[in-house]
Design a protein around this motif. Structure first.
Motif, PDB file in Angstrom:
ATOM      1  N   UNK A  21      24.789   2.685 -31.054  1.00 39.18           N
ATOM      2  CA  UNK A  21      25.610   2.918 -29.767  1.00 39.18           C
ATOM      3  C   UNK A  21      25.717   4.350 -29.370  1.00 39.18           C
ATOM      4  N   UNK A  22      26.448   5.064 -30.206  1.00 39.37           N
ATOM      5  CA  UNK A  22      26.554   6.683 -29.960  1.00 39.37           C
ATOM      6  C   UNK A  22      25.152   7.313 -29.518  1.00 39.37           C
ATOM      7  N   UNK A  23      23.943   6.821 -30.437  1.00 41.37           N
ATOM      8  CA  UNK A  23      22.878   7.745 -30.067  1.00 41.37           C
ATOM      9  C   UNK A  23      22.498   7.176 -28.626  1.00 41.37           C
ATOM     10  N   UNK A  24      22.434   6.037 -28.386  1.00 43.24           N
ATOM     11  CA  UNK A  24      22.147   5.412 -27.287  1.00 43.24           C
ATOM     12  C   UNK A  24      22.737   6.019 -26.033  1.00 43.24           C
ATOM     13  N   UNK A  25      23.909   6.478 -26.320  1.00 45.37           N
ATOM     14  CA  UNK A  25      24.963   7.175 -25.330  1.00 45.37           C
ATOM     15  C   UNK A  25      24.313   8.340 -24.951  1.00 45.37           C
ATOM     16  N   UNK A  26      24.058   9.227 -25.989  1.00 44.43           N
ATOM     17  CA  UNK A  26      23.544  10.392 -26.131  1.00 44.43           C
ATOM     18  C   UNK A  26      22.552  10.699 -25.145  1.00 44.43           C
ATOM     19  N   UNK A  27      21.329   9.678 -25.658  1.00 42.45           N
ATOM     20  CA  UNK A  27      20.048   9.780 -25.068  1.00 42.45           C
ATOM     21  C   UNK A  27      20.188   9.189 -23.412  1.00 42.45           C
ATOM     22  N   UNK A  28      20.961   8.222 -23.079  1.00 39.30           N
ATOM     23  CA  UNK A  28      21.193   7.887 -21.840  1.00 39.30           C
ATOM     24  C   UNK A  28      22.119   8.500 -20.838  1.00 39.30           C
ATOM     25  N   UNK A  29      23.272   8.871 -21.376  1.00 37.53           N
ATOM     26  CA  UNK A  29      24.303   9.424 -20.633  1.00 37.53           C
ATOM     27  C   UNK A  29      24.618  11.057 -20.813  1.00 37.53           C
ATOM     28  N   UNK A  30      24.355  11.345 -22.009  1.00 36.73           N
ATOM     29  CA  UNK A  30      24.449  12.738 -22.165  1.00 36.73           C
ATOM     30  C   UNK A  30      26.043  13.058 -22.396  1.00 36.73           C
ATOM     31  N   UNK A  31      26.303  14.365 -22.256  1.00 36.06           N
ATOM     32  CA  UNK A  31      27.505  14.791 -22.322  1.00 36.06           C
ATOM     33  C   UNK A  31      28.229  14.586 -21.164  1.00 36.06           C
ATOM     34  N   UNK A  32      29.784  14.391 -20.828  1.00 34.59           N
ATOM     35  CA  UNK A  32      30.559  14.186 -22.017  1.00 34.59           C
ATOM     36  C   UNK A  32      30.935  12.939 -22.571  1.00 34.59           C
ATOM     37  N   UNK A  33      30.035  11.780 -22.035  1.00 32.10           N
ATOM     38  CA  UNK A  33      30.315  10.649 -22.376  1.00 32.10           C
ATOM     39  C   UNK A  33      29.882  10.213 -24.027  1.00 32.10           C
ATOM     40  N   UNK A  34      28.935  11.040 -24.453  1.00 29.18           N
ATOM     41  CA  UNK A  34      28.918  11.064 -25.842  1.00 29.18           C
ATOM     42  C   UNK A  34      29.901  11.253 -26.812  1.00 29.18           C
ATOM     43  N   UNK A  35      30.767  12.382 -26.334  1.00 31.20           N
ATOM     44  CA  UNK A  35      31.751  12.601 -27.115  1.00 31.20           C
ATOM     45  C   UNK A  35      32.885  11.605 -27.241  1.00 31.20           C
ATOM     46  N   UNK A  36      33.079  10.484 -26.111  1.00 32.82           N
ATOM     47  CA  UNK A  36      33.906   9.455 -26.385  1.00 32.82           C
ATOM     48  C   UNK A  36      33.291   8.486 -27.020  1.00 32.82           C
TER      49      UNK A  36
END
Length: 103
Positions: free
Chosen positions: A71-86
Motif C-alpha cells: 500500500x505504501x509503494x502504491x501510494x508512492x507511485x500513484x499519489x507521491x509526496x506528501x501522501x506517501x509520508x502518511x
C-alpha cells in the motif's frame, strides 16, 4: 460482523479486528453467534489466539506488514509526496505494533 465478511473479500479491509469486535458484542447479546465465530475453521483460531493470549501468528504478521508495504509503494507511485509520508507513518506505527505482539 458484516464488515468482517467484507474484509474477507477485499484485500484493503481487515477481517479479524471486526470479528473481534463482533465476538465481544455477541458474548453478551447472542452467545450462539459468538460460538459460531469461534468455531469457524479459518477465523476462529485467530480470534481465539488474540482473545486468550493477545497473540498474532507469524504468517498473519508477515501478511499484514507486507500488505501495508504494498500500500505504501502504491501510494508512492500513484499519489507521491506528501501522501506517501502518511502511508509510511501508518506502516511504521502499525507495523511496529503488529511485529511486537506475541506469536
Amino acid at each position: 460482523m458484516a464488515l468482517g465478511a467484507v474484509g474477507a473479500a477485499l484485500p484493503i479491509m481487515p477481517t479479524v479486528p471486526f470479528l473481534l469486535l463482533a465476538v465481544f458484542c455477541f458474548a453478551r447479546s447472542n452467545p450462539a453467534l459468538e460460538q459460531r465465530i469461534l468455531d469457524h475453521p479459518t477465523w476462529g483460531p485467530q480470534v481465539k489466539d488474540w482473545r486468550e493470549r493477545r497473540a498474532i501468528s507469524r504468517r498473519s504478521k508477515v501478511m499484514a506488514i507486507g500488505a501495508m508495504s504494498v500500500g505504501a509503494a502504491f501510494t508512492w507511485f500513484s499519489l507521491g509526496e506528501p501522501w506517501v509520508y502518511l502511508s509510511l507513518a501508518i506502516l511504521g506505527i502499525s507495523g511496529t505494533w503488529i511485529a511486537t505482539r506475541n506469536e
